[in-house]
Design a protein around this motif. Structure first.
Motif, PDB file in Angstrom:
ATOM      1  N   GLU A   6       0.847  -1.333  -0.030  1.00  0.00           N
ATOM      2  CA  GLU A   6       0.004  -0.105   0.053  1.00  0.00           C
ATOM      3  C   GLU A   6       1.024   1.356  -0.044  1.00  0.00           C
ATOM      4  O   GLU A   6       1.955   1.311   0.452  1.00  0.00           O
ATOM      5  CB  GLU A   6      -0.745   0.083   1.219  1.00  0.00           C
ATOM      6  N   LEU A  20      -5.474   6.426  -2.016  1.00  0.00           N
ATOM      7  CA  LEU A  20      -4.762   5.018  -1.783  1.00  0.00           C
ATOM      8  C   LEU A  20      -4.336   4.106  -2.802  1.00  0.00           C
ATOM      9  O   LEU A  20      -5.283   4.120  -3.419  1.00  0.00           O
ATOM     10  CB  LEU A  20      -5.145   4.331  -0.418  1.00  0.00           C
ATOM     11  N   CYS A  22      -2.695   0.006  -3.861  1.00  0.00           N
ATOM     12  CA  CYS A  22      -2.128  -1.188  -3.502  1.00  0.00           C
ATOM     13  C   CYS A  22      -1.665  -1.976  -4.659  1.00  0.00           C
ATOM     14  O   CYS A  22      -2.561  -2.302  -5.517  1.00  0.00           O
ATOM     15  CB  CYS A  22      -3.100  -1.883  -2.672  1.00  0.00           C
ATOM     16  N   TRP A  36     -10.310  -3.351   1.137  1.00  0.00           N
ATOM     17  CA  TRP A  36      -9.782  -2.301   1.989  1.00  0.00           C
ATOM     18  C   TRP A  36     -10.436  -2.523   3.509  1.00  0.00           C
ATOM     19  O   TRP A  36     -11.430  -2.546   3.424  1.00  0.00           O
ATOM     20  CB  TRP A  36      -9.891  -0.785   1.485  1.00  0.00           C
ATOM     21  N   SER A  80      -7.187   0.827  -5.888  1.00  0.00           N
ATOM     22  CA  SER A  80      -7.006   1.847  -5.303  1.00  0.00           C
ATOM     23  C   SER A  80      -8.281   2.340  -4.381  1.00  0.00           C
ATOM     24  O   SER A  80      -9.440   1.731  -4.532  1.00  0.00           O
ATOM     25  CB  SER A  80      -6.945   3.077  -6.255  1.00  0.00           C
ATOM     26  N   TYR A  95      -5.389  -1.373   5.276  1.00  0.00           N
ATOM     27  CA  TYR A  95      -4.906  -2.436   4.856  1.00  0.00           C
ATOM     28  C   TYR A  95      -5.629  -2.630   3.436  1.00  0.00           C
ATOM     29  O   TYR A  95      -6.965  -2.641   3.305  1.00  0.00           O
ATOM     30  CB  TYR A  95      -5.016  -3.419   5.577  1.00  0.00           C
ATOM     31  N   CYS A  96      -4.778  -3.113   2.183  1.00  0.00           N
ATOM     32  CA  CYS A  96      -5.687  -3.957   1.175  1.00  0.00           C
ATOM     33  C   CYS A  96      -5.248  -5.462   1.552  1.00  0.00           C
ATOM     34  O   CYS A  96      -4.540  -5.732   2.215  1.00  0.00           O
ATOM     35  CB  CYS A  96      -4.973  -3.500   0.150  1.00  0.00           C
ATOM     36  N   THR A 117      -1.030   1.356   5.307  1.00  0.00           N
ATOM     37  CA  THR A 117      -0.547   2.680   5.363  1.00  0.00           C
ATOM     38  C   THR A 117      -1.364   3.590   6.240  1.00  0.00           C
ATOM     39  O   THR A 117      -2.629   3.426   6.405  1.00  0.00           O
ATOM     40  CB  THR A 117      -0.664   3.146   4.022  1.00  0.00           C
TER      41      THR A 117
END
Length: 123
Positions: A6, A20, A22, A36, A80, A95-96, A117
């Protein structure tokens, strides 16, 4: 080796936006539903958004509907999360995650995770 990385977190004022990303490697990306999740200090990790393998279906937790948008680019192995109108309560590590299953909105449904992230929204 499967990797989910991420990026895009940071500090933003309330009402601002962050995007964001990933990037996924080590698996056949279009065979996986992507999600996510986020985890605030002292709280359990919670579902935020999910997108199916070819992006035809998305779903969001109620608190982010209308503000967050999940998308994916299977050519770039990337998922994203566009976050608009951010609120202090959105502060968390994001988190992804990937799953070959349909992707229920629970952590147990997901096989692979990124390292997270940090997103911090100041009031």
């Amino acid at each position: 080796q499967v990797r989910l990385v991420e990026s895009g977190g940071g500090l933003v004022q309330a009402g601002g936006s962050l995007s964001l990303s990933c990037v996924v490697s080590g698996l056949t990306f279009n065979m996986y539903t992507m999600g996510w999740f986020r985890q605030a200090p002292g709280e359990k990790r919670e579902f935020v958004a999910v997108i199916t393998r070819f992006g035809s279906i998305t779903n969001y937790t109620d608190s982010v509907k209308g503000r967050f948008t999940i998308s994916r680019d299977n050519a770039k192995n990337t998922v994203s999360l566009q976050m608009n109108s951010l609120k202090p309560e959105d502060t968390a590590v994001y988190y992804c995650a990937a799953t070959p299953t349909p992707g229920l909105p629970v952590t147990e449904s997901y096989y692979y995770w990124g390292q997270g992230t940090q997103v911090t929204v100041s009031s």
